[in-house]
Design an enzyme around this catalytic site. Structure first.
Site, PDB file in Angstrom:
ATOM      1  N   ASP A   1     -13.978  -2.992  -4.876  1.00 59.51           N
ATOM      2  CA  ASP A   1     -12.869  -2.254  -4.252  1.00 59.51           C
ATOM      3  C   ASP A   1     -13.051  -2.080  -2.743  1.00 59.51           C
ATOM      4  O   ASP A   1     -12.222  -2.554  -1.966  1.00 59.51           O
ATOM      5  CB  ASP A   1     -12.655  -0.894  -4.937  1.00 59.51           C
ATOM      6  CG  ASP A   1     -11.253  -0.332  -4.709  1.00 59.51           C
ATOM      7  OD1 ASP A   1     -10.417  -1.032  -4.113  1.00 59.51           O
ATOM      8  OD2 ASP A   1     -10.987   0.802  -5.152  1.00 59.51           O
TER       9      ASP A   1
ATOM     10  N   HIS B   1      -2.332  -1.900  -8.480  1.00 52.77           N
ATOM     11  CA  HIS B   1      -3.016  -0.615  -8.477  1.00 52.77           C
ATOM     12  C   HIS B   1      -2.170   0.266  -9.396  1.00 52.77           C
ATOM     13  O   HIS B   1      -1.008   0.520  -9.090  1.00 52.77           O
ATOM     14  CB  HIS B   1      -3.042  -0.022  -7.084  1.00 52.77           C
ATOM     15  CG  HIS B   1      -4.063  -0.638  -6.175  1.00 52.77           C
ATOM     16  ND1 HIS B   1      -3.988  -1.921  -5.741  1.00 52.77           N
ATOM     17  CD2 HIS B   1      -5.195  -0.111  -5.632  1.00 52.77           C
ATOM     18  CE1 HIS B   1      -5.032  -2.176  -4.965  1.00 52.77           C
ATOM     19  NE2 HIS B   1      -5.773  -1.096  -4.880  1.00 52.77           N
TER      20      HIS B   1
ATOM     21  N   GLN C   1       0.819  -1.230   0.000  1.00 44.36           N
ATOM     22  CA  GLN C   1       0.000   0.000   0.000  1.00 44.36           C
ATOM     23  C   GLN C   1       0.853   1.281   0.000  1.00 44.36           C
ATOM     24  O   GLN C   1       0.521   2.260  -0.647  1.00 44.36           O
ATOM     25  CB  GLN C   1      -0.921  -0.013   1.234  1.00 44.36           C
ATOM     26  CG  GLN C   1      -1.657   1.285   1.532  1.00 44.36           C
ATOM     27  CD  GLN C   1      -3.012   1.372   0.863  1.00 44.36           C
ATOM     28  OE1 GLN C   1      -3.915   0.595   1.130  1.00 44.36           O
ATOM     29  NE2 GLN C   1      -3.164   2.338  -0.031  1.00 44.36           N
TER      30      GLN C   1
HETATM   31 FE   FE2 Z   1      -7.970  -0.964  -4.537  1.00 41.05          FE
END
Ligand code: FE2
Length: 424
Positions: free
Chosen positions: A308, A209, A151
């Site tokens: 999502d 992503h 992330q």
């Molecule tokens: Fe996502």
């Protein structure tokens, strides 16, 4: 036969079809099958489809709405800050409990396969352990595919690449990434190369992503397509979000689309989230921000819609309903043509099933008997009504039932009920 479904309509338009099921698989499919089932189910002309598939989700964050506080502004940046506040307080039990609850909702919505990203930037890998446990527990009724997701950026966040490799070693399925979040464009491209090379070496799928931004110069999809081709990863790589494509120059996109197609890279749009989080720096006119779905489809690229988020730091709504996702995608992309509406249904069923590489998915003899009977006659009606899932079946066994929608009316000289279906 263990089960026979009578008088079904199918997504491809076939009507009055019987589906015979034995040993957890579809044994036969056709009009008026001369077989008997231990159990028989009358679809009464309603739609039977293979289950919904969500190609993009975050199960480590789901249902954490309000913890430790709600996202007051509803923006992406406050969502990221909130997730940062929540992370140190996460416990494995609570993560598992929330994910299991979401999987209950998913089953009731006929959503039987989910690809979930899991944040690996926390050295404890608490969320990885929790979601591996969830994957084990739900395996009898739901396919959960996990993506090791850095992330905070695989290069930007110290230790992230080691954590990612540890997560894969623990059994996580797919290599993730977030090139647009690295410090520079060059770092973003380097992260794509690093992660694709690792995936190729390990024989794994990739789902990044990619370019979740309104910046038309965010072009990491170009590197992702190029690396996919260079490393022979065709058919195993997905670019998630790709929202910068919405804002790109048309001439550049005319070069980019064939590049994505040639590389066999799939595109995953997330309509509920893209329409709420993108364009936030705009005054008016405000961009929609979702990637170019009809143009990608027309170019021959595999496109899916993902959910999502659901009730997490970024999005306070959602209920595991992939028809709601398709409904939003249809509107945002203005896909109102007859064929286009059908494509929106495929974007939450067949297309993501191919992206995830699900084995035995579909409506043909030999496929798994994983089926959803909807309270609607056609895919378009299913999207219009976000139709109730009358019966959800996995391997021939009924997992969930929902009563068809019906309102009782108390009106003079009018019918006593309505089901919101055209009555002619
Ligand atoms: Fe996502």
């Amino acid at each position: 036969m263990d089960l026979v479904i009578r008088n079904a309509s199918l997504p491809d338009g076939r009507r009055d079809i019987d589906i015979a099921i034995a040993g957890g698989r579809i044994a036969a499919l056709g009009p008026r099958l001369p077989v008997r089932g231990a159990r028989e189910l009358d679809a009464a002309g309603d739609l039977v489809t293979p289950p919904f598939v969500d190609a993009h989700f975050h199960m480590d964050a789901t249902l954490s709405y309000g913890l430790p506080r709600v996202n007051r502004s509803g923006t992406l940046l406050e969502g990221i800050a909130l997730w940062g506040e929540l992370k140190p307080a996460l416990t494995q039990d609570a993560l598992i409990e929330r994910a299991m609850q979401y999987c209950d909702w998913a089953v009731a919505r006929g959503l039987l396969a989910i690809r979930s990203h899991v944040d690996i930037c926390d050295d404890r890998l608490l969320a990885v352990e929790a979601l591996l446990e969830v994957r084990r527990r739900v395996a009898p009724y739901l396919d959960l595919q996990l993506v090791a997701f850095p992330q905070d950026g695989v290069l930007r966040s110290p230790g992230a690449f080691d954590n990612l490799k540890r997560a894969i070693g623990m059994g996580v399925d797919v290599v993730g990434g977030i090139p647009h979040f690295e410090r520079t464009m060059a770092d973003g491209a380097a992260s794509v190369r690093l992660l694709c090379e690792y995936a190729a070496e390990q024989g794994l799928r990739v789902d990044m992503h990619c370019d979740e931004s309104d910046d038309p110069l965010s072009r990491h999809i170009e590197t992702l397509a190029c690396e996919t081709q260079r490393l022979g990863l065709q058919g195993r790589v997905s670019g998630s979000h790709l929202t910068s494509m919405h804002s790109m120059d048309n001439y550049y996109v005319s070069k980019l689309l064939p590049l994505i197609r040639e590389a066999g890279v799939a595109a995953i749009a997330n309509p509920l989230i893209n329409i709420t989080l993108q364009g936030r720096h705009d005054s008016y006119p405000k961009r929609r921000g979702m990637t170019r779905v009809p143009e990608l489809m027309a170019a021959g690229v595999e496109v899916a819609f993902g959910h999502d988020c659901a009730m997490d730091p970024w999005y306070s709504l959602g209920s595991a309903d992939m028809l709601e996702v398709a409904h939003m995608g249809l509107h945002v992309a203005q896909m109102t043509g007859q064929e286009a509406m059908l494509q929106c249904f495929m974007a939450v069923t067949e297309n993501p099933a191919r992206i995830l590489g699900l084995e035995g998915y579909g409506l043909a003899p030999g496929c798994h008997a994983d089926l959803v009977l909807l309270d609607a006659a056609t895919p378009v009606e299913a999207i219009r009504l976000r139709a109730a899932r009358r019966v959800v079946i996995r391997r021939g066994v009924v997992l969930s039932e929902t009563a068809p929608t019906q309102a009782r009316l108390h009106l003079p000289e009018r019918a006593a009920h309505t089901r919101f279906r055209l009555e002619r």
